[in-house]
Design a protein around this motif. Structure first.
Motif: not given
Length: 380
Positions: A49, A92, A96, A100, A108, A192
């Motif tokens: 990420q 992000i 998560t 997700n 998101c 994610a």
């Protein structure tokens, strides 16, 4: 090792790593070569990420260099790009943490696509008060005019002193396309799902601290293994306490009441520090401090070369373009030897020679008559 059956076999199902290395794919393929058909299709490489957001930063810098309209005061500065990084990273991480799933991914992407308009002063796409001070002030005071909301939001905002980017619609559209090209319905799920390698890099950094360099050939030696074990023993939650107790048991040393009290006190303090440093308020404060320091120290337009592209050539060294400077060797003014100066030279200084216009004691040709000067010769 010994094969223990399919039910007890350990598969590497997910690898979170940078996008500029072939190591994850090589590891997945090596797993299939060792285990066999049972490991086929088990491994998956998800981008890291933090590295993904850094790649987006690289694109922002490259886009700014290619578009002169984005340069200048109150435009796409380095500090502004750092704010882009923070906002995208938060979206992000939130996706998560929320599982997700499809709803989290849509939320998101909506927050990511509102980042560039938000920094441009357009809050029509903002929908979360925690991400937009303007929206928070507007919802708290519905009777206020747009100008009043703008003034109050600027006073409350801690980033950029409430100032927006002063760029045109064409430049804004280009920045929005950069975000949409990297974060979309096809990629947000994998991004994610990937983890963050900060913890593993911190552990490796601790190992490097003991090995005095990360590029030493120690991967096949006992010294590297000992350094890795030492780093695990002193880092991590509760590892220092466990190491102290287990080592005392192996040596047959009984812990005293003072040692136990000290270990419990230190463990309690470490837990409090961990919660405080990993809290949301501490993270926001570190981000604000970093932005303020960069602005105050005049680093708004510096360190441009520190951001490299995502794909690093394997045949090019990071320092291949740096020219080494040859150091100038200072020499003594008397003996013309290096290593000391004329003030500390052991050789005696030579007497200065007086140069007269006419040296009568020297045998030689008659001195030349200077032009436009009358010379009187004396007869002895």
């Amino acid at each position: 090792g010994e094969y223990r059956g399919d039910e007890l076999a350990i598969f590497c199902r997910r690898i979170s790593a940078d996008n500029d290395t072939r190591a994850p794919k090589n590891a997945i393929q090596e797993q299939v070569n060792i285990i066999g058909k049972a490991a086929e299709g088990k491994g998956e490489h998800n981008p890291d990420q933090g590295h993904t957001v850094k790649n987006a930063n690289n694109k922002f810098y490259k886009t700014r260099d290619q578009n002169p309209s984005m340069g200048g005061a109150r435009c796409v500065s380095n500090v502004r790009i750092k704010s882009f990084h923070t906002d995208l990273r938060k979206a992000i991480v939130e996706c998560t943490n929320e599982g997700n799933n499809a709803a989290a991914q849509a939320k998101c992407l909506k927050q990511m696509y509102a980042t560039i308009p938000h920094h441009s002063g357009d809050h029509s796409q903002c929908f979360q008060e925690k991400c937009c001070t303007y929206l928070k002030v507007k919802n708290a005071n519905p009777a206020w005019t747009g100008e009043e909301v703008e003034t109050e939001a600027a006073m409350r905002s801690l980033r950029h002193r409430g100032e927006y980017m002063s760029i045109g619609m064409k430049a804004r559209k280009i920045l929005e396309d950069v975000v949409k090209s990297m974060f979309n319905e096809k990629s947000i799920g994998r991004i994610a799902a990937g983890g963050c390698s900060n913890a593993s890099e911190a552990l490796f950094g601790t190992i490097v601290m003991f090995s005095e360099g990360k590029r030493l050939n120690l991967d096949q030696t006992d010294g590297w293994k000992a350094m890795a074990e030492l780093a695990v023993c002193i880092t991590g939650q509760g590892n220092r306490d466990k190491t102290h107790r287990q080592l005392s048991a192996l040596l047959g040393i009984e812990l005293t009441a003072a040692e136990i009290a000290s270990l419990e006190k230190q463990a309690k303090k470490n837990e409090q520090d961990r919660k405080r440093l990993n809290g949301e308020s501490a993270k926001n404060q570190r981000t604000k401090t970093s932005l303020m320091r960069a602005k105050v120290m005049g680093k708004d337009s510096s360190k441009k070369e520190s951001y490299r592209s995502a794909q690093v050539p394997m045949t090019e060294s990071a320092k291949s373009k740096v020219k080494s400077k040859t150091a100038t060797v200072r020499k003594c003014g008397i003996c013309r030897q290096p290593g000391h100066t004329a003030a500390t030279c052991s050789m005696p200084r030579s007497t200065k020679r007086k140069n007269n216009l006419l040296e009568w004691d020297v045998d030689g040709p008659e001195p030349k008559k200077p032009k436009n000067v009358e010379v009187t010769y004396i007869e002895w």
